[in-house]
Design an enzyme around this catalytic site. Sequence first.
Site, PDB file in Angstrom:
ATOM      1  N   LYS A 281     -88.374 -48.866 -53.582  1.00  0.00           N
ATOM      2  CA  LYS A 281     -88.699 -48.492 -52.204  1.00  0.00           C
ATOM      3  C   LYS A 281     -89.758 -47.399 -52.224  1.00  0.00           C
ATOM      4  CE  LYS A 281     -84.267 -49.672 -50.037  1.00  0.00           C
ATOM      5  NZ  LYS A 281     -84.739 -50.682 -49.064  1.00  0.00           N
ATOM      6  N   ARG A 355     -77.534 -59.160 -50.475  1.00  0.00           N
ATOM      7  CA  ARG A 355     -77.123 -60.573 -50.364  1.00  0.00           C
ATOM      8  C   ARG A 355     -76.664 -61.110 -51.716  1.00  0.00           C
ATOM      9  NH1 ARG A 355     -82.837 -62.101 -47.864  1.00  0.00           N
ATOM     10  NH2 ARG A 355     -82.610 -59.908 -47.372  1.00  0.00           N
TER      11      ARG A 355
HETATM   12  N1  BES Z   1     -80.328 -51.818 -47.615  1.00  0.00           N
HETATM   13  C1  BES Z   1     -81.523 -52.500 -47.281  1.00  0.00           C
HETATM   14  C2  BES Z   1     -81.631 -52.814 -45.792  1.00  0.00           C
HETATM   15  C3  BES Z   1     -81.766 -51.646 -44.890  1.00  0.00           C
HETATM   16  C4  BES Z   1     -82.987 -51.022 -44.721  1.00  0.00           C
HETATM   17  C5  BES Z   1     -80.700 -51.213 -44.150  1.00  0.00           C
HETATM   18  C6  BES Z   1     -83.103 -49.967 -43.862  1.00  0.00           C
HETATM   19  C7  BES Z   1     -80.815 -50.152 -43.279  1.00  0.00           C
HETATM   20  C8  BES Z   1     -82.029 -49.523 -43.136  1.00  0.00           C
HETATM   21  C9  BES Z   1     -81.643 -53.830 -48.029  1.00  0.00           C
HETATM   22  O1  BES Z   1     -81.049 -53.851 -49.273  1.00  0.00           O
HETATM   23  C10 BES Z   1     -83.105 -54.116 -48.213  1.00  0.00           C
HETATM   24  O2  BES Z   1     -83.739 -53.323 -48.843  1.00  0.00           O
HETATM   25  N2  BES Z   1     -83.589 -55.223 -47.673  1.00  0.00           N
HETATM   26  C11 BES Z   1     -84.955 -55.599 -47.786  1.00  0.00           C
HETATM   27  C12 BES Z   1     -85.001 -57.096 -47.928  1.00  0.00           C
HETATM   28  C13 BES Z   1     -86.373 -57.657 -48.235  1.00  0.00           C
HETATM   29  C14 BES Z   1     -86.845 -57.199 -49.609  1.00  0.00           C
HETATM   30  C15 BES Z   1     -86.325 -59.155 -48.177  1.00  0.00           C
HETATM   31  C16 BES Z   1     -85.679 -55.134 -46.519  1.00  0.00           C
HETATM   32  O3  BES Z   1     -85.106 -55.241 -45.437  1.00  0.00           O
HETATM   33  O4  BES Z   1     -86.804 -54.647 -46.635  1.00  0.00           O
HETATM   34 ZN    ZN Z   2     -82.393 -53.200 -50.834  1.00  0.00          ZN
END
Ligand code: BES
Ligand code: ZN
Length: 503
Positions: A281, A355
């Site tokens: 991230k 997921r």
């Molecule tokens: N935990 C995050 C989702 C999230 C982001 C929840 C911000 C609450 C606030 C999840 O694991 C994630 O990082 N998802 C990615 C998926 C993408 C790479 C397909 C996302 O949402 O960017």
């Molecule tokens: Zn994530």
Amino acid sequence: MSYHKVLTSTNTSSAHLVSYGAIILPLHPKHIKSKDFTKVLSSSLGAKTAQYLSAAAKARQFKGEAGQCLAVDVSPTQSVVLAALPENFMAFDLLGFARAAAGHGFEVKATKILVDLRNAGPNEDELLADVFTAVVGAKRYQPPRYGEGANKSKPYLPKLDILQAQERTDRIKFAASRSANEAEATNLVRYLAELPPNELTCKSYVERCRELAKVRNLQFEFFNYGKLEKLGAGAFLAVAQGSSHRDAGIVALHYKPKSAQRHITFVGKGLVYDTGGVNIKTGNYMFGMHSDMTGSAVALSMILHAATEQWTESVSAYLAIADNAVSNTAYRPNEVITSLSGKTIEIVNTDAEGRMALADTLCLATKEKTDLVMDFATLTGSAVRAIGTRYCAGYSNRNNLRDLIVKSGRESGERVWSFPLDEDFGDCLKSDIADTKQCNLSGGVDHIEAAYFLKKFINHDTPWVHIDLSAAENDGGLGHVETKTTGFGIRFASRFVEKWRSL
Ligand code: BES
Ligand code: ZN
Ligand code: ZN
């Protein structure tokens, strides 16, 4: 012992009222506007206070418009809050109304608060008992604090007495006690979600679950790293393998009342930290990812709540506890993983770890037949972009449950909007090399696609509800909760199960 008590009007004279730091009087605007206003007040508070109050209301030009509150100090140690009931009795609005009304009592740090519901109509009084109990319960929350803040002042723990007409006692008692139990469960979610990630590690989280299970007599099971390897839970382990601690695993808790007819299963995403993995991230997006375990906290808290409320169904909770770390052992895009179900997954982005962990956890949780499975997860940023942080996004593989999601959200005040899961949402997950792609990065609707992905891993076509916890955090709080971490999910799920029972 609970922080609330239900009193009937016969056992309370105005002499008892002196002990309350705040007295809240929810009144219909028509009562406030009527000529008999002083009389109405007098029946609650005695003639002297009533006269003082109605003069103060006049002097301060309090018109009693729907939803308005006026706080008057009637003595050096007591405030009375005149709270004009809103026209709209939707739970979310009512929770906000109660938060504003009780807020005057909190401001003066009243330790004993009385809400007098005798002027509210039947049904209204039940709803008000619920929301005021919820508000006071939420206020009692003690967040984790370290250093000076930890031993500053003693905690503020207000108590609530609810005064109502005798014939309504049973209903009011039911509403208030359910609400107090929900508040306790919600506060546990808030607390766990706020714990820093060096405090809530996989290991310490599992230990906390073990302790809580013991207190409530729940059966505790832990599918540790080794067990999951033997079972072939490749999707869960792909996420877990980035951490050298090998302390990730799936906690399974079971509540088994005598002669249960039906079974309910809660599942939760318990990422104690989400760095994104090798798809790390960037910018500010990592900050706050210690609360990526909120879904598991909701599942955990729900099974504890079921035990407290002595549900007649048996209940299980499966918590996917892992750390999405960056290291040279972390899983990578383009890898092909074999999940517990036997289905193979082409990895696209290691940040879509939720997921992966849930795929195996849902599969494990539905190995034995269950009548309902509900999962909670801070799964996608896309859900937040779609609906914001005031509603959660809900999904189901059953039409009737989809309706129930929206109704339960409306009636609990924890609002959920339902999203579709039609077959064609799965088209973008087709993979050339494996049974499915993990996600699709080309401008789709990831919150729906993530839900679609999860659906593939549920055994026996079990009735299933998935809640993407987009409202887990909302600046300024939400409804009755004043902190950014909202603890969203308990009131919703508790109402959902009630409605599901009478389907
Ligand atoms: N935990 C995050 C989702 C999230 C982001 C929840 C911000 C609450 C606030 C999840 O694991 C994630 O990082 N998802 C990615 C998926 C993408 C790479 C397909 C996302 O949402 O960017
Ligand atoms: Zn994530
Ligand atoms: Zn995540």
